[in-house]
Every structure is written in structure tokens, then in C-alpha cells.
Design an enzyme around this catalytic site. Structure first.
Site, PDB file in Angstrom:
ATOM      1  N   HIS A  44       1.458   5.001  -2.314  1.00 24.55           N
ATOM      2  CA  HIS A  44       1.132   5.927  -3.418  1.00 24.55           C
ATOM      3  C   HIS A  44       2.426   6.594  -3.861  1.00 24.55           C
ATOM      4  O   HIS A  44       3.073   7.254  -3.040  1.00 24.55           O
ATOM      5  CB  HIS A  44       0.148   6.991  -2.947  1.00 24.55           C
ATOM      6  CG  HIS A  44      -1.110   6.416  -2.380  1.00 24.55           C
ATOM      7  ND1 HIS A  44      -2.262   6.282  -3.130  1.00 24.55           N
ATOM      8  CD2 HIS A  44      -1.402   5.911  -1.141  1.00 24.55           C
ATOM      9  CE1 HIS A  44      -3.208   5.750  -2.366  1.00 24.55           C
ATOM     10  NE2 HIS A  44      -2.711   5.503  -1.170  1.00 24.55           N
ATOM     11  N   ASP A  98       1.875   3.961   3.012  1.00 23.31           N
ATOM     12  CA  ASP A  98       0.862   4.815   2.375  1.00 23.31           C
ATOM     13  C   ASP A  98       1.504   5.994   1.629  1.00 23.31           C
ATOM     14  O   ASP A  98       1.658   5.927   0.415  1.00 23.31           O
ATOM     15  CB  ASP A  98      -0.141   5.316   3.440  1.00 23.31           C
ATOM     16  CG  ASP A  98      -1.504   5.649   2.879  1.00 23.31           C
ATOM     17  OD1 ASP A  98      -1.730   5.417   1.680  1.00 23.31           O
ATOM     18  OD2 ASP A  98      -2.358   6.148   3.638  1.00 23.31           O
ATOM     19  N   HIS A 101       0.854  -1.199   0.000  1.00 23.38           N
ATOM     20  CA  HIS A 101       0.000   0.000   0.000  1.00 23.38           C
ATOM     21  C   HIS A 101       0.882   1.239   0.000  1.00 23.38           C
ATOM     22  O   HIS A 101       1.371   1.664   1.045  1.00 23.38           O
ATOM     23  CB  HIS A 101      -0.932  -0.041   1.219  1.00 23.38           C
ATOM     24  CG  HIS A 101      -1.921   1.082   1.268  1.00 23.38           C
ATOM     25  ND1 HIS A 101      -3.111   0.992   1.941  1.00 23.38           N
ATOM     26  CD2 HIS A 101      -1.905   2.328   0.728  1.00 23.38           C
ATOM     27  CE1 HIS A 101      -3.786   2.122   1.826  1.00 23.38           C
ATOM     28  NE2 HIS A 101      -3.057   2.964   1.092  1.00 23.38           N
ATOM     29  N   HIS A 127      -9.376   1.438  -1.664  1.00 22.63           N
ATOM     30  CA  HIS A 127      -9.385   1.951  -0.295  1.00 22.63           C
ATOM     31  C   HIS A 127     -10.822   1.848   0.206  1.00 22.63           C
ATOM     32  O   HIS A 127     -11.752   2.244  -0.510  1.00 22.63           O
ATOM     33  CB  HIS A 127      -8.985   3.424  -0.258  1.00 22.63           C
ATOM     34  CG  HIS A 127      -7.526   3.686  -0.435  1.00 22.63           C
ATOM     35  ND1 HIS A 127      -6.802   3.206  -1.494  1.00 22.63           N
ATOM     36  CD2 HIS A 127      -6.660   4.396   0.333  1.00 22.63           C
ATOM     37  CE1 HIS A 127      -5.546   3.612  -1.359  1.00 22.63           C
ATOM     38  NE2 HIS A 127      -5.427   4.344  -0.275  1.00 22.63           N
ATOM     39  N   GLU A 184     -11.369   3.626   5.603  1.00 20.91           N
ATOM     40  CA  GLU A 184     -10.323   4.462   6.217  1.00 20.91           C
ATOM     41  C   GLU A 184     -11.045   5.549   7.026  1.00 20.91           C
ATOM     42  O   GLU A 184     -10.959   5.586   8.242  1.00 20.91           O
ATOM     43  CB  GLU A 184      -9.436   5.068   5.127  1.00 20.91           C
ATOM     44  CG  GLU A 184      -8.321   5.974   5.670  1.00 20.91           C
ATOM     45  CD  GLU A 184      -7.521   6.665   4.555  1.00 20.91           C
ATOM     46  OE1 GLU A 184      -8.011   6.773   3.418  1.00 20.91           O
ATOM     47  OE2 GLU A 184      -6.388   7.137   4.861  1.00 20.91           O
TER      48      GLU A 184
END
Ligand code: ADE
Ligand code: ZN
Length: 334
Positions: free
Chosen positions: A16, A275, A14, A194, A197
Site C-alpha cells: 500500500h 504490506d 502486496h 484482501h 487476514e
């Protein structure tokens, strides 16, 4: 423990790529592209990274991405992250990228994908870190816009393994993207998203039932619903957790209250990830180190987390087994 974590072979599931943009590289690329950024110094940038919620962060994150223009910029961003992987014994990584963040600004899809994927090829050769790409749709934009992005991706289909769904969760439920997910699966992409969250467990149900995802990014709020927890275990889906992100975005108040250990005890399969490491105060190993301390995780727990990271990766069975063997050997010797 710290030494054990640093040397532990692991995968990051995970991440980005736009969230790995360190201030120093941002200044360098802004300068060479002659683009003004609203900060005078690295310190000023770091001061701005105080978030009350996901949207606070996203506003700054999209601003940072504005300086990425040329293929080389995407290459440098990606290679820089992969170098950090090599240093942390991240043996494999599954990288999300947000094409719409760039195509909306007039950057060609081709520029983005070519820069990122060239860095991935070089990293395998020079750093022995493997990677694959997850094209994430921005959920604050329309489904029609996502469909356009799907079309733009097709000439580069071989370079992309999966699709994701990110950006502002609340008010943008998975159901909004049902058609584009179906169309993407028809093209051979693996569906991920996602969910849970900031959104409720209802969003996790939708992601599973309507988008047919096979792995859940975050998923913290799945714990609101015991029937959902049972269902996730039954379907054998992993949750890619991001402890330091949860603290930065105030999804969790204190790492001591992070649900990771409770999830493991319930029988959920979870992994530890960074993340957006440039924004949330730590790379993957820092996430491991801080969550280990806060929740008093044992070496066996850490081994389990690393095992999950390979087991629930999107690699083929052969490569999974190779990495799992490497991990077992490490664990036996340490
Ligand atoms: N984009 C980058 N990081 C994100 C996160 N944590 N949640 C949703 N969208 C994101
Ligand atoms: Zn994320």
C-alpha cells in the site's frame, strides 16, 4: 543467506503506497503543507506504532495520509518507495493506492493518480524498476462510494491495471462489493482483494466466488478450510503473504508459527511482501530475512518465492519471462 536475499531479483505484489510513508518524509510534507500532525518527533511516531489489531493500525494510517495534498506529495511518497525497491533488487512492484482516503478529504482523484503514476514512469527510466497500479476500494465505506470512485477513475483507466479491496475486513464481507467489482471488470480492471487476514475462510470463498478475484491478498485463514485450499490450488491463485504485517497486527503470534512454509508444503503458491513497511518494521527484504530465519527456509524455498512473485504478477507473458530468466541466471550463479 542475507546477502542472497538482498541480491535475489524479486517482485513485490502486496504494497500500500500510503503504508510506505516514513515518519521523516511525513514531517517534511506536513511542514511544507502547513498541516499539524499529532506527534512532536519521529520517535513519538514510532512509539505510536503498537497495534493490537488491524483497526488500531488503520486509525493511525489514515491520519498519516492526511498530510498528502499536492501532486508532488504523492510523487515524493511513491518515488521514495521505488528508490527502496531499487536498493533491494525489487525489479517489479504492483502498488495499491486508496483513492477514497484522499478524495474523502477533498483531494482530487487526478492529483493522486498523476503524482503516483509520474513517479512510476520516472522510476522505470531512472531506476529500472517496473510497476503497475492497483486501485483499492475501502471496504468500511459503502458500495455506492466505491462505484463513485470507479467513475472517477475512468479518465485514467490506462494508468490502472487492477482493483483491490482493503481496510477493515471484519463486518465488511466481499459480498458487499459484488456490483462494483462486476462493473470494474466490465471496464477492464483485474479483480483482486484482501481476504482471510482477520476475516474467516468464508470471506475467501466469497472473494473468489462473488468478486471473481484471481489473486488473494493475505489469505492466511484459507487454511481453516481444506476444501478451500484444494480449490485455490486447482484455480492456481497465489496468496500474497505479509509476515511482518501479520506479527504487527497480531494475525500471527510468532513468526515461527507463520503459515508460509505449511502453505508451500500444501502446494499453495505464495509470495513474500511488506504490506505497509513504514508501519510494520521492515521492507520486503527484511520480511524475507526474518521469515527465512524463523522457518528455516532453504535457498530453494527463497528461489521458489521469488519465482512466484514474477509468475503471479500481472505483467504480460514476455515481461514475466524476462524477469524469470534474470532470476534463473542469478540462482545458477549463487
Ligand atoms: N490497508 C493497508 N494495509 C492493510 C491491511 N494489511 N489490511 C487491510 N487494509 C489495509
Ligand atoms: Zn494489505
Amino acid at each position: 543467506m542475507i546477502d542472497f536475499i538482498n541480491k535475489l531479483p524479486k517482485a513485490e505484489l502486496h504494497l500500500h503506497i500510503e503504508g510506505t510513508f516514513e515518519p521523516e518524509l511525513m514531517f517534511e510534507i506536513a511542514k511544507r503543507n502547513n498541516i499539524k500532525i499529532p506527534f512532536q518527533s519521529v520517535d513519538e511516531i514510532k512509539m505510536a506504532y503498537q497495534f493490537n489489531c488491524l483497526q488500531d493500525f488503520l486509525d493511525i494510517y489514515y491520519q498519516g495520509a492526511n498530510v498528502l495534498v499536492k501532486e508532488q506529495d504523492f510523487y515524493d511518497l511513491t518515488f521514495s518507495y521505488l528508490q527502496k525497491c531499487a536498493l533491494q533488487n525489487v525489479r517489479h512492484t504492483e502498488i495499491m493506492f486508496d483513492p477514497q482516503t484522499h478524495t474523502e478529504r477533498g483531494i482530487a482523484f487526478e492529483t493522486v493518480i498523476k503524482g503516483i503514476s509520474r513517479a512510476c514512469v520516472d522510476a522505470k527510466e531512472k531506476l529500472n524498476v517496473s510497476s503497475l497500479l492497483i486501485m483499492s476500494y475501502l471496504r468500511h465505506l459503502s458500495e455506492e462510494d466505491a462505484l463513485k470512485t470507479l467513475q472517477q477513475s475512468l479518465p485514467y483507466k490506462e494508468l490502472i491495471t487492477a482493483i483491490g479491496l482493503d481496510s477493515s475486513e471484519k463486518g465488511n464481507p466481499p459480498s458487499k462489493f459484488k456490483n462494483v467489482f462486476q462493473a470494474s471488470v466490465d471496464q477492464g480492471y483485474i479483480p483482486l482483494a484482501h481476504a482471510g487476514e482477520e476475516g474467516s475462510s468464508e470471506y475467501v470463498w466469497e472473494a473468489i466466488d462473488l468478486l471473481k478475484i484471481i489473486r488473494i491478498d493475505h489469505g492466511n485463514n484459507a487454511l481453516q478450510d481444506p476444501i478451500l485450499v484444494k480449490e485455490i490450488i486447482k484455480r492456481d491463485f497465489a496468496l500474497t503473504l505479509c509476515p511482518l504485517s501479520n506479527i504487527s497486527l497480531q494475525v500471527v503470534d510468532d513468526l515461527k508459527d507463520h503459515p508460509l512454509k505449511k502453505m508451500m508444503e500444501l502446494g499453495l503458491k505464495v509470495t513474500v511482501n511488506s504490506d505497509d513497511p513504514a508501519y510494520f518494521g521492515g521492507q520486503i527484504n527484511q520480511n524475507f530475512i526474518e521469515v527465512q530465519k524463523a522457518l528455516d527456509l532453504s535457498k530453494e524455498d527463497l528461489y521458489e518465492l521469488a519465482k512466484n512473485s514474477f509468475q503471479y504478477s500481472l505483467l504480460n507473458e514476455n515481461m514475466k519471462q524476462e524477469y524469470l530468466q534474470e532470476l534463473r541466471t542469478f540462482y545458477k550463479e549463487n
